[in-house]
Design an enzyme around this catalytic site. Structure first.
Site, PDB file in Angstrom:
ATOM      1  N   SER A  51      44.504  47.750  31.374  1.00 55.46           N
ATOM      2  CA  SER A  51      43.978  47.289  30.077  1.00 55.46           C
ATOM      3  C   SER A  51      45.068  47.398  29.009  1.00 55.46           C
ATOM      4  CB  SER A  51      42.804  48.187  29.697  1.00 55.46           C
ATOM      5  OG  SER A  51      42.467  48.070  28.345  1.00 55.46           O
ATOM      6  N   TYR A 102      37.973  55.735  28.128  1.00 61.54           N
ATOM      7  CA  TYR A 102      38.478  54.453  28.653  1.00 61.54           C
ATOM      8  C   TYR A 102      40.005  54.426  28.557  1.00 61.54           C
ATOM      9  CZ  TYR A 102      38.627  49.351  29.376  1.00 61.54           C
ATOM     10  OH  TYR A 102      38.878  48.084  29.871  1.00 61.54           O
TER      11      TYR A 102
END
Ligand SMILES: NC(=O)c1ccc[n+]([C@@H]2O[C@H](COP(=O)([O-])OP(=O)(O)OC[C@H]3O[C@@H](n4cnc5c(N)ncnc54)[C@H](OP(=O)(O)O)[C@@H]3O)[C@@H](O)[C@H]2O)c1
Length: 244
Positions: free
Chosen positions: A136, A149
């Site tokens: 990501s 995350y």
């Protein structure tokens, strides 16, 4: 003759491939000739997943990457494997300062990848296969709303390097892709907030959000023999978000 990427005869497993980025990767693999198995954690997502694509039929299986029994079951059902895409992931924006949610996100996004990769290794070693992990932008930036995350996706870049190094002796390549902001159900909440959506569009050099198909090209390349000298790397596909 045209330059081609050929995945004929290859079998790929894409976790979380019943929707979004994983589904586009699955279609890309099929277009290149591979047989593809996609998974989702919920019955609802599996039912919604259209198995007939433009390029063939997907095999759909249920999988929870946080559950060892579910993982063992899925590998029992697969005879041969050439490509594993660790794409399943979750975010709990705004909740991840609470340790139970932090742990849940790490357990899915980072430990889930380790569990799946470890179980897949014997099959991948037999085929000299490869693994692609979906990282990501938050592998490189710190999200104030999602510390779990961020930690999981930063860890994934390190895990990719470590497994690539460790498993080179088995002729198994391990790489990652770091997508920018892509229109999927995972980012629906963000896109519904006008200010957030615009802020991201403005910062992105190409001035638009990505679509799942934007990630598939990098995955098809990394999965193929065209990338046979590529291991341990993370390819950023973000419309230039990280260069501005
Ligand atoms: N969209 C973006 O902008 C973006 C950017 C960077 C990275 N990513 C990453 O890309 C990957 C795919 O996300 P997406 O955006 O395509 O969203 P998505 O459509 O929501 O896909 C996520 C998938 O992961 C599955 N999943 C969640 N928890 C799981 C678990 N414990 N075990 C097995 N499967 C599980 C979901 O299954 P259910 O549907 O059944 O819950 C779903 O199929 C994720 O790793 C995400 O972090 C996305």
């Amino acid at each position: 003759m045209a330059y081609t990427i050929d995945l004929k005869g290859k079998i790929a497993l894409v976790t979380g491939g019943a929707s979004g980025i994983g589904y586009a990767i699955a279609e890309g693999f099929q277009e290149a000739g591979a047989e593809v198995i996609v998974t989702a954690q919920s019955d609802e997502s599996l039912e919604k997943c259209v198995e007939k694509t433009k390029f063939g039929t997907l095999r759909k299986l249920k999988l929870d990457v946080t559950n060892d029994i579910s993982i063992e079951k899925i590998f029992d059902e697969i005879n041969e494997l050439h490509i594993l895409v660790n794409n399943a992931g979750r975010i709990k924006r705004g909740l991840e300062y609470r340790i139970e949610h932090f742990a849940d996100v790490i357990n899915t996004n980072l430990m889930g990848v380790m569990r799946m990769s470890h179980e897949a290794l014997p099959k991948l070693a037999l085929t000299h296969g490869n693994i692609i992990n979906i990282a990501s932008m938050f592998s490189f930036f710190g999200s104030p709303m999602s510390p779990g995350y961020t930690a999981s996706k930063t860890g994934l870049v390190g895990l990719t390097k470590s497994l690539a190094n460790g498993w080179s002796e088995h002729h198994v390549r391990v790489n990652a892709i770091a997508p920018g902001y892509i229109e999927t159900k995972l980012t629906k909440v963000l896109r519904e907030e006008d200010e957030q959506r615009e802020k991201i569009t403005e910062r992105t050099a190409l001035k638009k959000w990505g679509v799942p198909e934007d990630i598939a090209g990098a995955a098809v390349y990394l999965a193929s023999d065209r990338a046979s000298y590529t291991t341990g790397t993370t390819i950023t596909v973000d419309g230039g978000y990280s260069i501005t």
